[in-house]
Scaffold this motif. Structure first.
Motif, PDB file in Angstrom:
ATOM      1  N   LEU A 321       0.850  -1.179   0.000  1.00 53.97           N
ATOM      2  CA  LEU A 321       0.000   0.000   0.000  1.00 53.97           C
ATOM      3  C   LEU A 321       0.892   1.237   0.000  1.00 53.97           C
ATOM      4  O   LEU A 321       1.865   1.296   0.755  1.00 53.97           O
ATOM      5  CB  LEU A 321      -0.921   0.008   1.233  1.00 53.97           C
ATOM      6  CG  LEU A 321      -1.898  -1.160   1.373  1.00 53.97           C
ATOM      7  CD1 LEU A 321      -2.679  -1.038   2.675  1.00 53.97           C
ATOM      8  CD2 LEU A 321      -2.851  -1.202   0.189  1.00 53.97           C
ATOM      9  N   LYS A 322       0.553   2.227  -0.840  1.00 51.84           N
ATOM     10  CA  LYS A 322       1.448   3.368  -1.019  1.00 51.84           C
ATOM     11  C   LYS A 322       0.689   4.681  -0.906  1.00 51.84           C
ATOM     12  O   LYS A 322      -0.421   4.823  -1.422  1.00 51.84           O
ATOM     13  CB  LYS A 322       2.140   3.279  -2.383  1.00 51.84           C
ATOM     14  CG  LYS A 322       3.208   4.340  -2.618  1.00 51.84           C
ATOM     15  CD  LYS A 322       3.929   4.108  -3.929  1.00 51.84           C
ATOM     16  CE  LYS A 322       5.024   5.150  -4.148  1.00 51.84           C
ATOM     17  NZ  LYS A 322       5.753   4.921  -5.426  1.00 51.84           N
ATOM     18  N   LEU A 323       1.320   5.669  -0.230  1.00 48.92           N
ATOM     19  CA  LEU A 323       0.774   7.019  -0.090  1.00 48.92           C
ATOM     20  C   LEU A 323       1.895   8.016  -0.343  1.00 48.92           C
ATOM     21  O   LEU A 323       2.978   7.907   0.259  1.00 48.92           O
ATOM     22  CB  LEU A 323       0.189   7.224   1.301  1.00 48.92           C
ATOM     23  CG  LEU A 323      -0.357   8.632   1.616  1.00 48.92           C
ATOM     24  CD1 LEU A 323      -1.536   8.960   0.697  1.00 48.92           C
ATOM     25  CD2 LEU A 323      -0.760   8.734   3.079  1.00 48.92           C
ATOM     26  N   THR A 324       1.649   8.988  -1.248  1.00 46.89           N
ATOM     27  CA  THR A 324       2.669   9.957  -1.634  1.00 46.89           C
ATOM     28  C   THR A 324       2.089  11.360  -1.639  1.00 46.89           C
ATOM     29  O   THR A 324       0.954  11.574  -2.092  1.00 46.89           O
ATOM     30  CB  THR A 324       3.229   9.630  -3.039  1.00 46.89           C
ATOM     31  OG1 THR A 324       3.757   8.315  -3.041  1.00 46.89           O
ATOM     32  CG2 THR A 324       4.322  10.616  -3.432  1.00 46.89           C
ATOM     33  N   GLY A 325       2.875  12.304  -1.140  1.00 41.64           N
ATOM     34  CA  GLY A 325       2.500  13.719  -1.189  1.00 41.64           C
ATOM     35  C   GLY A 325       3.647  14.543  -1.737  1.00 41.64           C
ATOM     36  O   GLY A 325       4.816  14.299  -1.407  1.00 41.64           O
ATOM     37  N   LYS A 326       3.318  15.492  -2.609  1.00 39.57           N
ATOM     38  CA  LYS A 326       4.358  16.318  -3.235  1.00 39.57           C
ATOM     39  C   LYS A 326       3.827  17.732  -3.427  1.00 39.57           C
ATOM     40  O   LYS A 326       2.695  17.923  -3.888  1.00 39.57           O
ATOM     41  CB  LYS A 326       4.753  15.707  -4.588  1.00 39.57           C
ATOM     42  CG  LYS A 326       5.950  16.350  -5.257  1.00 39.57           C
ATOM     43  CD  LYS A 326       6.316  15.563  -6.521  1.00 39.57           C
ATOM     44  CE  LYS A 326       7.538  16.147  -7.200  1.00 39.57           C
ATOM     45  NZ  LYS A 326       7.899  15.399  -8.434  1.00 39.57           N
ATOM     46  N   ALA A 327       4.629  18.735  -3.063  1.00 41.09           N
ATOM     47  CA  ALA A 327       4.206  20.128  -3.195  1.00 41.09           C
ATOM     48  C   ALA A 327       5.400  20.987  -3.580  1.00 41.09           C
ATOM     49  O   ALA A 327       6.528  20.747  -3.124  1.00 41.09           O
ATOM     50  CB  ALA A 327       3.593  20.632  -1.890  1.00 41.09           C
ATOM     51  N   GLY A 328       5.135  21.996  -4.439  1.00 36.52           N
ATOM     52  CA  GLY A 328       6.210  22.878  -4.868  1.00 36.52           C
ATOM     53  C   GLY A 328       5.679  24.031  -5.686  1.00 36.52           C
ATOM     54  O   GLY A 328       4.475  24.341  -5.664  1.00 36.52           O
ATOM     55  N   THR A 329       6.585  24.655  -6.436  1.00 35.92           N
ATOM     56  CA  THR A 329       6.195  25.814  -7.233  1.00 35.92           C
ATOM     57  C   THR A 329       5.240  25.446  -8.360  1.00 35.92           C
ATOM     58  O   THR A 329       4.524  26.309  -8.880  1.00 35.92           O
ATOM     59  CB  THR A 329       7.454  26.474  -7.825  1.00 35.92           C
ATOM     60  OG1 THR A 329       8.198  25.482  -8.551  1.00 35.92           O
ATOM     61  CG2 THR A 329       8.345  27.019  -6.721  1.00 35.92           C
ATOM     62  N   PHE A 330       5.183  24.180  -8.747  1.00 36.55           N
ATOM     63  CA  PHE A 330       4.303  23.740  -9.825  1.00 36.55           C
ATOM     64  C   PHE A 330       2.891  23.437  -9.325  1.00 36.55           C
ATOM     65  O   PHE A 330       1.956  23.277 -10.103  1.00 36.55           O
ATOM     66  CB  PHE A 330       4.861  22.473 -10.472  1.00 36.55           C
ATOM     67  CG  PHE A 330       5.043  21.342  -9.498  1.00 36.55           C
ATOM     68  CD1 PHE A 330       3.994  20.500  -9.176  1.00 36.55           C
ATOM     69  CD2 PHE A 330       6.254  21.143  -8.876  1.00 36.55           C
ATOM     70  CE1 PHE A 330       4.154  19.472  -8.263  1.00 36.55           C
ATOM     71  CE2 PHE A 330       6.423  20.109  -7.966  1.00 36.55           C
ATOM     72  CZ  PHE A 330       5.371  19.275  -7.655  1.00 36.55           C
ATOM     73  N   GLY A 331       2.704  23.348  -8.001  1.00 35.47           N
ATOM     74  CA  GLY A 331       1.418  22.987  -7.421  1.00 35.47           C
ATOM     75  C   GLY A 331       1.591  21.904  -6.371  1.00 35.47           C
ATOM     76  O   GLY A 331       2.658  21.784  -5.746  1.00 35.47           O
ATOM     77  N   ALA A 332       0.570  21.080  -6.191  1.00 29.98           N
ATOM     78  CA  ALA A 332       0.623  20.023  -5.183  1.00 29.98           C
ATOM     79  C   ALA A 332      -0.174  18.821  -5.679  1.00 29.98           C
ATOM     80  O   ALA A 332      -1.135  18.957  -6.445  1.00 29.98           O
ATOM     81  CB  ALA A 332       0.067  20.514  -3.857  1.00 29.98           C
TER      82      ALA A 332
END
Length: 559
Positions: A321-332
């Protein structure tokens, strides 16, 4: 399992045949040899047929003793089995070598065979990825539009493949230290396409490093040099320098990475990029049998971001099971999904992503051996509840239906076909082993009669019934269903092993014991024993490779 290991596994086990542990002393080997010699010695039998069978079993007993009582031959047998005593070049090994030197010689020969095998292998890898625009599934139609759309007539949404990419590579081992890799790729998105080919040669320069040179052609000519170096225990790094030749001149780019093993399960990376792309990235990866965590942060032009990924491993279910979060200048963006192993070499995964400005997308991936097939489906350009719910529920329900209706029946059919194939291949060997076991039982009967009389006179250990093979379920008895072809009656062989009201079986497969044979190769087997001790009935059931020591109070049956 490799062919060599399969062959060794199917051979007779001399340790089990003598019923001694693998670390048995010389005295234990001698005692076991004397016990079986008294039982199988041809001079003890006058009947011509029995005498012939006794000669064969006595010869097998003598061979087992000769191998295990000789330190040189025993070391070879422990590493390679019976085949190693006859082939693989062992006939030229000096008998003055110690067992440790023999093992080192075996490992050297194994490395040589591995190098020859690698030189014959190309190791092809490929991947196919599609991008599908399915936003029409969740778009709101304008019912007042004056234009007639065919979708209104048939009620079908418009779904199109907006992009596709194909990658292919093969390896060509040149020597034990040099490997050439050829790769190519094609990509198309919204009618625009590009592609390229690459050729690289990697050389292992030492135990601590390697170097690589790569030439590519596509959108101009590229020339890249790469290198890897292990600086000390737990510290290593790599660097690359790329030159891109275009009509406007030469562009240079470099990438350098330094890594440090922080602890047994954690590695930290620091990467610096300059030239074509400029930026710095740090990454920490922690990998254990139950989880995989990746934290990364990137500072660069034009994008800067931080990301965290957590994967929960469930090895008992072959799932993740996988959960990923990513945020930056391009959005989230936030992604969650699951991966399931569906066969020995195949796995299937589904991931749903929700982000700004990317919208809602579903990623499906099938990985089979060295091939990967993927599809990224854009469900909606905005974040709406409907595509999120459907993107989660539909893959889950589809998987459950496919697994129950297609995958499970297919795997069962495959297993049955493999078992039938294995049984057919082992048919002649199985008949020979069965004949040998029956002959051994006949030779044991007189000895067993005397053992039973002695044990009964002192209310000792008497084996009432014993079965070996695919046994019935708990709660049933062997009498309820009869003796099937997959079950062997081993009452006599076990009673023959009783000494001083005790029976001890070693931790190994029982099929090589005298009077035993494997009635169902490749399948799980058990041993069930019902016995009398002090005139009280006992019963025990163990798996094939489990050790056994009787009598025990815990085996006593309730009256």
């Amino acid at each position: 399992m490799s062919d060599d290991m399969e062959e060794i596994h199917n051979e007779d086990d001399y340790y089990t045949f003598l019923n001694i542990p693998r670390d048995a002393s010389s005295e234990e080997i001698n005692n076991a040899y004397r016990r079986l010699s008294r039982l199988y010695h041809p001079d003890k039998h006058t009947d011509p047929d029995r005498k012939m069978e006794a000669e064969l079993l006595f010869s097998k007993t003598k061979r087992a003793y000769e191998v295990l009582s000789d330190a040189h031959m025993r070391a070879i047998y422990d590493n390679l089995g019976i085949a190693g005593l006859e082939t693989q070049g062992w006939e030229i090994v000096q008998r003055t070598k110690t067992p440790h030197e023999i093992r080192e010689e075996y490992e050297r020969l194994a490395r040589d065979r591995e190098e020859r095998r690698l030189q014959q292998r190309t190791n092809p890898k490929s991947s196919v990825t599609m991008t599908i625009d399915a936003t029409d599934l969740f778009s709101v139609y304008d019912d007042e539009s004056p234009y007639l759309d065919l979708r209104d007539l048939f009620g079908l949404p418009h779904i199109e493949i907006s992009g596709m990419s194909i990658n292919q590579s093969i390896e060509a081992p040149l020597t034990s230290k040099d490997t050439a890799v050829f790769s190519g790729n094609l990509a198309s998105h919204n009618g625009n396409g590009n592609g390229g080919i690459n050729c690289s040669v990697r050389r292992i320069t030492s135990e601590k490093g390697w170097g690589e040179v790569e030439i590519g052609a596509g959108n101009g000519l590229t020339f890249t040099t790469k290198g890897f170096r292990n600086f000390s225990r737990g510290v290593f790094g790599n660097a690359s320098l790329m030159s891109h030749f275009t009509a406007n001149g030469v562009r240079l780019g470099t990438v350098a990475t330094l890594a440090n093993q922080l602890d047994k399960h954690t590695v930290g990376y620091l990467t610096w990029k300059a030239g074509m792309q400029s930026g710095m990235n740090t990454m920490i990866i922690r990998d254990t049998p139950s989880l995989h965590i990746v934290f990364s942060g990137y500072i660069g032009i034009p994008h800067t971001y931080i990301a965290l990924s957590y994967t929960h491993k469930m090895p008992e279910r072959d799932a993740k099971l996988k959960l990923t979060g990513k945020a930056g200048t391009f959005g989230a963006v936030v992604e969650y999904g699951a991966e399931k192993k569906i066969s020995q070499n195949s796995s299937l995964s589904a991931t749903l992503g929700v982000g700004v400005p990317t919208g809602v997308h579903l990623k499906l991936k099938l990985h089979r051996a060295s091939q990967t097939y993927g599809a990224t489906i854009l469900l909606c350009e905005e974040i709406l509840p409907a595509p999120v719910i459907y993107g989660t529920i539909v893959p889950l329900v589809s998987w459950l239906a496919i697994h129950k209706l297609i995958i499970q029946p297919y795997l069962r059919q495959q297993k049955q076909a493999e078992l039938l194939k294995q049984r057919e291949a082992n048919k002649s060997r199985l008949l020979e082993k069965r004949r040998e076991a029956m002959a051994a039982v006949d030779l044991m009967r007189e000895t067993v009669r005397r053992i039973v009389e002695q044990e009964e006179s002192r209310k000792g250990l008497v084996i009432l019934q014993a079965w070996y093979g695919q046994l019935v379920l708990d709660g049933e008895t062997q009498e309820d269903c009869g003796i099937s072809p997959e079950v062997v009656d081993v009452t006599v062989p076990l009673q023959c092993l009783v000494k001083d009201s005790k029976l001890i079986l070693q931790e190994s497969s029982k099929c090589s014991l005298p009077g035993f044979y494997d009635p169902c190769p490749g399948e799980d087997k058990s041993l069930r024993v019902r016995y009398l001790f002090h005139a009280v009935t006992h019963e025990v059931m163990i798996s094939d490779t489990e050790s056994l020591r009787i009598p025990k109070q815990s085996h006593r049956m309730e009256t």
